[in-house]
Design an enzyme around this catalytic site. Structure first.
Site, mmCIF file in Angstrom:
data_model
loop_
_atom_site.group_PDB
_atom_site.id
_atom_site.type_symbol
_atom_site.label_atom_id
_atom_site.label_comp_id
_atom_site.label_asym_id
_atom_site.label_seq_id
_atom_site.Cartn_x
_atom_site.Cartn_y
_atom_site.Cartn_z
ATOM 1 N N CYS A 163 0.860 -1.177 0.000
ATOM 2 C CA CYS A 163 0.000 0.000 0.000
ATOM 3 C C CYS A 163 0.895 1.225 0.000
ATOM 4 O O CYS A 163 2.116 1.112 0.017
ATOM 5 C CB CYS A 163 -0.875 0.015 1.237
ATOM 6 N N ARG B 96 2.252 1.136 -7.190
ATOM 7 C CA ARG B 96 2.277 0.001 -6.262
ATOM 8 C C ARG B 96 0.976 -0.789 -6.307
ATOM 9 O O ARG B 96 0.912 -1.900 -5.782
ATOM 10 C CB ARG B 96 2.512 0.496 -4.832
ATOM 11 N N TRP C 192 -4.310 -1.703 -0.663
ATOM 12 C CA TRP C 192 -4.468 -2.912 -1.484
ATOM 13 C C TRP C 192 -5.014 -3.936 -0.505
ATOM 14 O O TRP C 192 -4.310 -4.350 0.417
ATOM 15 C CB TRP C 192 -3.111 -3.316 -2.042
ATOM 16 N N ASN D 142 0.683 0.257 6.571
ATOM 17 C CA ASN D 142 1.040 -0.723 5.538
ATOM 18 C C ASN D 142 1.488 -1.996 6.224
ATOM 19 O O ASN D 142 2.137 -1.918 7.270
ATOM 20 C CB ASN D 142 2.219 -0.226 4.700
ATOM 21 N N GLY D 143 1.192 -3.138 5.622
ATOM 22 C CA GLY D 143 1.678 -4.399 6.178
ATOM 23 C C GLY D 143 0.577 -5.142 6.914
ATOM 24 O O GLY D 143 -0.607 -4.913 6.656
ATOM 25 N N GLU E 147 11.510 -22.296 -15.386
ATOM 26 C CA GLU E 147 11.247 -20.875 -15.141
ATOM 27 C C GLU E 147 12.480 -20.020 -15.494
ATOM 28 O O GLU E 147 12.351 -18.959 -16.098
ATOM 29 C CB GLU E 147 10.818 -20.675 -13.680
ATOM 30 N N LYS F 195 12.553 -17.100 -18.348
ATOM 31 C CA LYS F 195 12.979 -15.709 -18.076
ATOM 32 C C LYS F 195 14.010 -15.267 -19.100
ATOM 33 O O LYS F 195 13.918 -14.190 -19.655
ATOM 34 C CB LYS F 195 13.592 -15.565 -16.678
ATOM 35 N N GLU G 199 12.517 -14.865 -22.711
ATOM 36 C CA GLU G 199 11.530 -13.807 -22.940
ATOM 37 C C GLU G 199 12.129 -12.410 -22.867
ATOM 38 O O GLU G 199 11.633 -11.500 -23.514
ATOM 39 C CB GLU G 199 10.308 -13.936 -22.032
ATOM 40 N N HIS H 112 18.429 -39.172 -24.023
ATOM 41 C CA HIS H 112 17.433 -39.585 -25.018
ATOM 42 C C HIS H 112 17.354 -38.602 -26.184
ATOM 43 O O HIS H 112 16.351 -38.560 -26.888
ATOM 44 C CB HIS H 112 16.074 -39.761 -24.337
ATOM 45 N N LYS I 91 1.530 -7.930 -20.406
ATOM 46 C CA LYS I 91 1.492 -8.409 -19.021
ATOM 47 C C LYS I 91 0.341 -9.396 -18.805
ATOM 48 O O LYS I 91 0.461 -10.344 -18.067
ATOM 49 C CB LYS I 91 1.363 -7.201 -18.085
HETATM 50 C C1 F6R Z 1 6.397 -14.790 -17.839
HETATM 51 C C2 F6R Z 1 5.020 -14.365 -17.629
HETATM 52 C C3 F6R Z 1 3.939 -15.168 -18.247
HETATM 53 C C4 F6R Z 1 2.732 -15.297 -17.314
HETATM 54 C C5 F6R Z 1 1.564 -15.969 -18.036
HETATM 55 C C6 F6R Z 1 0.396 -16.231 -17.114
HETATM 56 O O1 F6R Z 1 7.311 -13.954 -17.192
HETATM 57 O O2 F6R Z 1 4.762 -13.376 -16.975
HETATM 58 O O3 F6R Z 1 4.401 -16.416 -18.649
HETATM 59 O O4 F6R Z 1 3.114 -16.053 -16.197
HETATM 60 O O5 F6R Z 1 1.153 -15.151 -19.095
HETATM 61 O O6 F6R Z 1 -0.089 -15.048 -16.564
HETATM 62 P P1 F6R Z 1 -1.071 -15.078 -15.330
HETATM 63 O O7 F6R Z 1 -0.314 -15.596 -14.170
HETATM 64 O O8 F6R Z 1 -1.494 -13.646 -15.141
HETATM 65 O O9 F6R Z 1 -2.206 -15.982 -15.677
#
Ligand code: F6R
Length: 619
Positions: free
Chosen positions: A2, A27, A83, A109-110, A491, A495, A498, A514, A614
């Protein structure tokens, strides 16, 4: 996650405070509020939604022909963006919160962990509450201890609290003063000419002053127009130097970090701490009372299916190991966009968990909808209150990572993993599949994770940067892991690809022979997750196979077990020791940093990689 802003000085401060909140909008928040001291009483307004709603609310008539919160003549006040964590998104739950007489207002906050116990005590003493929040407790505690000295009352209230929080209080009898305190959550004082600010982050007052004093854990600070006096929990004064902030406005938004992604990597300890917070009991059990899941249903649960996309899918993979290991329930894991099109066998007695940080990913929502239509109970794991998944699920487990602006998921991943650990331990407790003592031990491990993540960020960054420097021009990276190390590799590889556009592959190390082993030559960097676990020996022999092909091995090892890894790796990154099932949450951090530094060394925009958004709301 927050935002707090407070002001005491000589200028009318209503608009100054709202302007400060605007600087903290990044935030994330779902409601906001402001309180000012005017002629020896407090005027306060709160509003659900964005700051435009708060601006409209302060200008509403108050019944006396005046506006609700006038700009002049108040020169002391508090403002907050909330939040929601405890209690729904309502005007009553928005901050500031007041005491019974409406003479003391606070913003916080918290999380106050012992709020339930304090609430009972205060109610028995006659205090009346008007919200569902843990924060309101603080206003009543200050009232309980008020004997005419606000700093003293705040100190005594602070000593009654447990959890992690920062708060600011004001009292209508002390119109030239604000008193603030912090434990874990940030709090910074801004010093102007004849005026003083306090905020949860520097951008809130950076347009007004660049002189700051940082408040440390366990400190109380009393502010007036001449500056700030810091003291400890026993009332002993503490001297602190003033510092000058040199950031420009863009850097300020990122709290001094060059990118949102790096800032969010550094916010991971907080994201995990907030997600765990009040869900872990003092008697070392996990409390997920917020879940609307019948214990009878949980005890008879046949199996769990987890559906998700991208990074959330990787968090689900970690969840599968944790749930199977601790609760002994079979878990199937599926990519949501595959699950929904394969006519899955699912129905009554199954629990389907959809993990989606945004709560809006179309494929995940569709997979969950399908399972629900077929009679399964559906649980959403999300970071966003009010998102679609919260409406489409039978029950919701929230992560508390705050808003993530960088497109690459980082702090949302570790908070999803923490949520899966909580859920796994809760299931184990309800089903009696682990001894109480073992649950208590694992809860202890869980509570230690935020500081271990902090440690790996601090200690690992330089090491990872040096490794990135030797490899950033490579055109392919391979990631190898087994068991709990495999989702870390998946993962880490996601990262890197992407944000750096470098092709990567992640494999279960046992699969190398294999086919994929053909990829290796003397120039291939191979990142091997070899943390201390029941498969460490197996993994070491896989690493030796890779090394024999001349590949350049970068090993991720557990503190205390690094010698065996260093013997087969060209470079080793050491991460703190945790329970082995919890290793992904620390082991992922150097891989996030590696991807970050490689992309930056290639001059790329890590916050907004090409072709990516996003939230993926299209099917
Ligand atoms: C990778 C990334 C994406 C999301 C995916 C699912 O860094 O951000 O792979 O994880 O698009 O998104 P959510 O979690 O919002 O369903």
């Amino acid at each position: 996650m927050c935002g707090i802003v407070g002001y005491v000085g000589g200028r009318p401060c209503r608009d100054l405070l709202i302007a400060g909140l605007e600087k903290l909008e990044y935030r994330g928040y779902d409601s906001a509020g402001i309180s000012l001291i005017v002629d020896g009483r407090i005027e306060s307004v709160r509003a659900v939604g964005n700051l435009a709603n708060l601006r409209a609310a302060v200008n509403q008539p108050n019944g006396n022909g005046a506006v609700a919160v006038a700009e002049a003549p108040s020169t002391v006040g508090l403002a907050h963006t909330r939040w929601a964590t405890h209690g729904r998104v309502t005007e009553e739950n928005a901050h500031p919160h007041g005491d019974c007489e409406d003479r003391i207002h606070i913003v916080l906050n918290g999380i106050v962990e012992n709020h339930a116990e304090l609430h009972r005590e205060l109610e028995a003493e006659g205090h009346r509450f008007s919200s569902e929040t843990d924060a309101e407790i603080v206003a009543h505690l200050i009232e309980r201890h008020d004997e005419g000295d606000l700093t003293d009352a705040v100190r005594r209230a602070f000593n009654d609290l447990r959890g992690h929080y920062a708060f600011v209080a004001m009292h209508s009898d002390h119109p030239g003063q604000l008193v603030a305190a912090r434990r874990e959550c940030p709090l910074i004082v801004g010093l102007g000419e004849g005026e003083t600010f306090v905020a949860s982050a520097i951008p809130a007052f950076l347009a007004e002053t660049r002189k700051v004093t940082l408040i440390e854990n366990g400190e109380i600070v009393t502010l007036d127009s001449d500056g700030a006096a810091i003291s400890d929990t026993d009332g002993q004064p503490i001297a602190r130097e003033t510092e000058e902030v040199t950031w420009d406005e863009d850097a300020a938004e990122k709290s001094g970090f060059p990118t949102f992604m790096l800032k969010e990597i550094h916010e991971q300890p907080d994201a995990v701490a907030e997600t765990i917070a009040d869900r872990v009991h003092d008697d070392d059990r996990v409390d997920l009372d917020e879940l609307d899941l019948d214990e009878g249903f949980v005890s008879k649960l046949r199996r769990i299916v987890i559906v998700a996309c991208g990074t959330s899918y990787h968090a689900g993979l970690v969840g599968r190991y944790a749930i199977e290991q601790w609760a002994r329930i079979p878990v199937e894991m599926d990519i949501a966009s595959e699950y929904r099109y394969r006519d899955p066998v699912v129905g009554e007695g199954d629990l389907v968990i959809g993990i989606t940080q945004s709560g809006e990913t179309a494929d995940t929502l569709a997979a969950m909808r399908l399972a629900r239509e077929r009679g399964a109970t559906v649980m959403g794991v999300t970071n966003i209150m009010g998102s679609q998944v919260t409406r489409d699920s039978d029950t919701v487990l929230y992560t508390r990572a705050g808003l993530e602006i960088g497109v690459a998921a980082t702090k949302t991943f570790v908070s999803q993993v923490a949520a899966m650990y909580l859920f796994g331990l809760w299931l184990a407790d309800v089903r009696g599949s682990l001894e109480r003592a073992e649950i208590a031990r694992l809860v202890g491990e869980l509570k230690a994770l935020p500081s271990k993540i902090d440690e790996v960020i601090d200690a690992g960054d330089e090491r990872v940067r040096a490794i990135a420097r030797t490899h950033y021009e490579q055109r392919f990276f391979l990631y190898l892991g087994r068991n709990i190390g495999l989702p870390v590799c998946l993962e880490g590889a996601l990262k890197l690809k992407e944000i750096s556009y470098i092709p990567t592959d992640a494999y279960a190390a046992g699969e190398m022979k294999h086919g994929p082993i053909a990829l290796l030559d003397e120039s291939t960097p191979v990142i091997c997750v070899v943390t201390d676990s029941p498969v460490m020996e197996k993994m070491l022999s896989n690493v030796a196979e890779v090394r024999a092909r001349g590949a350049d091995v970068i090993g991720v090892a557990t503190d205390g077990a690094e010698a065996a890894v260093s013997a087969v790796a060209d470079q080793t990154i050491v991460v703190p020791r945790t329970d082995w099932v919890m290793q992904p949450i620390v082991a992922i951090v150097p891989l996030q940093l590696l991807a970050y530094h490689i992309a930056r060394m290639n001059g790329l925009n890590v916050d907004q990689p090409r072709n990516l958004a996003k939230t993926v709301t299209v099917e």
